[in-house]
Design a protein around this motif. Structure first.
Motif, short mmCIF file in Angstrom:
data_model
loop_
_atom_site.label_atom_id
_atom_site.label_comp_id
_atom_site.label_asym_id
_atom_site.label_seq_id
_atom_site.Cartn_x
_atom_site.Cartn_y
_atom_site.Cartn_z
N PRO A 2 41.67 37.88 32.88
CA PRO A 2 41.30 39.05 33.64
C PRO A 2 41.71 40.32 32.93
CG PRO A 2 42.37 37.42 35.04
CD PRO A 2 42.55 36.97 33.63
N SER A 3 40.85 41.32 32.92
CA SER A 3 41.19 42.60 32.33
C SER A 3 41.90 43.44 33.37
CB SER A 3 39.92 43.32 31.87
OG SER A 3 39.15 43.72 32.98
N SER A 4 42.49 44.55 32.91
CA SER A 4 43.08 45.50 33.85
C SER A 4 42.01 46.47 34.30
CB SER A 4 44.22 46.26 33.17
OG SER A 4 45.27 45.38 32.82
N PRO A 5 42.07 46.94 35.57
CA PRO A 5 41.08 47.88 36.04
C PRO A 5 41.09 49.16 35.23
CG PRO A 5 42.37 46.98 37.86
CD PRO A 5 43.05 46.56 36.61
N VAL A 6 39.92 49.70 34.97
CA VAL A 6 39.80 50.98 34.28
C VAL A 6 39.91 52.08 35.32
CG1 VAL A 6 38.30 52.41 32.86
CG2 VAL A 6 38.34 49.95 32.51
N GLY A 16 43.41 38.58 51.01
CA GLY A 16 43.32 37.45 51.91
C GLY A 16 42.40 36.39 51.35
N GLY A 17 42.91 35.17 51.21
CA GLY A 17 42.14 34.13 50.53
C GLY A 17 42.43 34.17 49.04
N SER A 18 43.69 34.27 48.71
CA SER A 18 44.11 34.57 47.33
C SER A 18 44.12 33.36 46.41
CB SER A 18 45.52 35.17 47.35
OG SER A 18 46.42 34.29 48.00
N THR A 19 43.99 32.14 46.95
CA THR A 19 44.09 30.95 46.10
C THR A 19 42.73 30.43 45.65
OG1 THR A 19 44.23 29.55 48.07
CG2 THR A 19 46.31 30.25 47.07
N GLY A 20 41.66 31.08 46.04
CA GLY A 20 40.33 30.68 45.60
C GLY A 20 40.00 31.26 44.23
N PHE A 21 38.80 31.01 43.79
CA PHE A 21 38.35 31.42 42.45
C PHE A 21 38.52 32.93 42.24
CE2 PHE A 21 34.40 32.35 39.76
CZ PHE A 21 35.05 32.08 38.55
N MET A 22 38.00 33.74 43.17
CA MET A 22 38.09 35.19 43.03
C MET A 22 39.53 35.68 43.20
SD MET A 22 35.55 37.03 42.14
CE MET A 22 36.45 38.52 42.55
N GLY A 23 40.25 35.14 44.17
CA GLY A 23 41.62 35.59 44.39
C GLY A 23 42.50 35.35 43.19
N ARG A 24 42.35 34.19 42.54
CA ARG A 24 43.15 33.88 41.35
C ARG A 24 42.81 34.80 40.19
NH1 ARG A 24 41.52 28.67 42.65
NH2 ARG A 24 40.32 28.54 40.71
N TYR A 25 41.62 35.35 40.19
CA TYR A 25 41.24 36.30 39.14
C TYR A 25 41.76 37.70 39.44
CZ TYR A 25 38.30 38.35 35.49
OH TYR A 25 37.85 39.01 34.35
N LEU A 26 41.64 38.12 40.69
CA LEU A 26 41.96 39.50 41.04
C LEU A 26 43.47 39.78 41.06
CD1 LEU A 26 39.40 40.16 43.91
CD2 LEU A 26 39.37 41.15 41.61
N ALA A 27 44.26 38.87 41.61
CA ALA A 27 45.69 39.15 41.79
C ALA A 27 46.38 39.51 40.47
CB ALA A 27 46.38 37.97 42.47
N PRO A 28 46.25 38.70 39.41
CA PRO A 28 46.92 39.09 38.16
C PRO A 28 46.31 40.34 37.54
CG PRO A 28 45.57 37.12 37.83
CD PRO A 28 45.62 37.36 39.29
N ARG A 29 45.06 40.59 37.80
CA ARG A 29 44.41 41.79 37.26
C ARG A 29 45.04 43.04 37.86
NH1 ARG A 29 39.79 45.06 38.07
NH2 ARG A 29 38.46 45.32 36.24
N TYR A 30 45.24 43.05 39.17
CA TYR A 30 45.88 44.21 39.80
C TYR A 30 47.35 44.33 39.41
CZ TYR A 30 41.77 44.96 42.71
OH TYR A 30 40.50 45.22 43.16
N ARG A 31 48.03 43.21 39.29
CA ARG A 31 49.44 43.26 38.88
C ARG A 31 49.57 43.81 37.46
NH1 ARG A 31 49.97 37.81 41.68
NH2 ARG A 31 50.94 38.32 43.69
N ALA A 32 48.64 43.43 36.59
CA ALA A 32 48.67 43.95 35.23
C ALA A 32 48.48 45.46 35.19
CB ALA A 32 47.59 43.26 34.38
N ALA A 33 47.80 45.99 36.20
CA ALA A 33 47.60 47.44 36.30
C ALA A 33 48.78 48.14 36.96
CB ALA A 33 46.32 47.72 37.08
#
Length: 327
Positions: A2-6, A16-33
């Motif tokens: 996952p990239s960091s948000p620009v 909500g629903g963080s363990t699915g395909f999208m949630g697993r992608y988004l959570a580390p992306r936001y943390r990286a930002a």
């Protein structure tokens, strides 16, 4: 990865629903930002569904709430599974809505999953937010109920977006099973045909009616990174609200999609799969043929009007990235 948000916003993100395909992608992306992320799921998250007090606390003061929860539709549409598909979406969406209603500092934006399946089977023209026609049947009933749950109640401080996502491509997801099938020589186009539909399935709206011929059903898709970037755009663009189609501007047909998957994987053999074979296979792997036979032809009218540029506008690039296959 996952990239960091620009040009990312700051502030807490509740997923909500963080363990699915999208949630697993988004959570580390936001943390990286550098953003605080609070996750909600049945297990393996910061908060469990059902702990309304904790959900209320997480949402109060958050900048962004993202609702992704819901049982996968990749299953047989038995009465029990149909009930769980509805329950898992409606109860979790209601929980997030309740938290926002109770918040002293409600989030500016609530993005909730929906689906491009809300539109009718379309072979004649593409469906957009302004001209799309809502379809019929079980899957459409799920989508419309989900959106009603999102837009219920008056939330004057929170902008709401129903993200009508097409099939999401990326590492894992739908391409995982297709990879194995293609390598076995079973990666051919899905050809519709006549198949008996029982009275019970017809009444439940779960039987796919014969329509598209010879793999001509449209396949709308989007890469997972572009879904993440769409949410970035939504945070930056207060004028965007209501239903938003999250789909590449370049949909293909099923024949082209499967040919692209085979080409990227180097799988030379892939004869067409007739309806009878698809139906028997679906029973064997506990899924439904509607997922490959319904023609989903969706265009991202609102995103294009807002000037969104896709990182993966073409199918080949998205499939190659999803399989780590460079050009």
């Amino acid at each position: 990865m996952p990239s960091s948000p620009v040009d990312a916003h700051t502030g807490r993100v509740v997923i909500g629903g963080s363990t699915g395909f999208m949630g697993r992608y988004l959570a580390p992306r936001y943390r990286a930002a550098g953003r605080e992320v609070v996750t909600i799921s049945r297990s393996g998250a910061d908060i469990a569904w059902g702990d309304q007090a904790a959900i209320d606390s997480a949402v109060d003061g958050a900048a962004l709430v993202i609702g992704l929860a819901g049982k996968s539709v990749n299953c047989r549409y038995t009465p029990e599974n149909r009930a769980e598909i509805f329950r898992s979406r409606l109860e979790t969406t209601a929980s997030l809505r309740t938290a926002i209603l109770h918040a002293d500092a409600p989030p500016a934006l609530w993005v909730n999953s929906s689906t491009a399946t809300i539109y009718r089977h379309a072979e004649d023209r593409p469906m957009t937010e302004s001209t799309g026609e809502i379809g019929t049947g079980f899957s459409v009933d799920v989508a419309t109920s989900w959106e009603r749950a999102l837009f219920a109640d008056d939330l004057p401080a929170t902008r709401r977006v129903a993200l009508r996502s097409a099939i999401v491509l990326g590492h894992g997801g739908v391409l995982g099973p297709l990879r194995g099938l293609a390598r076995l020589g079973l990666g051919g186009a899905a050809h519709d045909g006549r198949w008996p539909i029982s009275r019970a399935r017809r009444a439940a709206g779960t039987g796919h009616e014969f329509a598209a011929r010879r793999g001509s059903q449209r396949f709308s898709w989007i890469h997972v990174e572009d879904v993440a970037r769409v949410i970035d755009l939504l945070e930056r663009t207060p004028s965007l609200e209501g239903p938003v189609n999250a789909s590449s501007p370049n949909p293909v047909d099923n024949t082209t999609f499967m040919a692209t998957v085979r080409r990227v994987l180097g799988a030379r053999i892939g004869p067409p799969l007739p309806r009878w074979m698809l139906e028997l296979g679906a029973i064997g792997i506990r899924t439904e043929t509607e997922l490959v036979l319904k023609s989903r032809w969706v265009l991202p009218e609102k995103l294009e009007a807002a000037g969104f540029t896709f990182s993966y506008p073409t199918l080949e690039g998205a499939v190659r990235e999803s399989h780590d296959r460079p050009d």
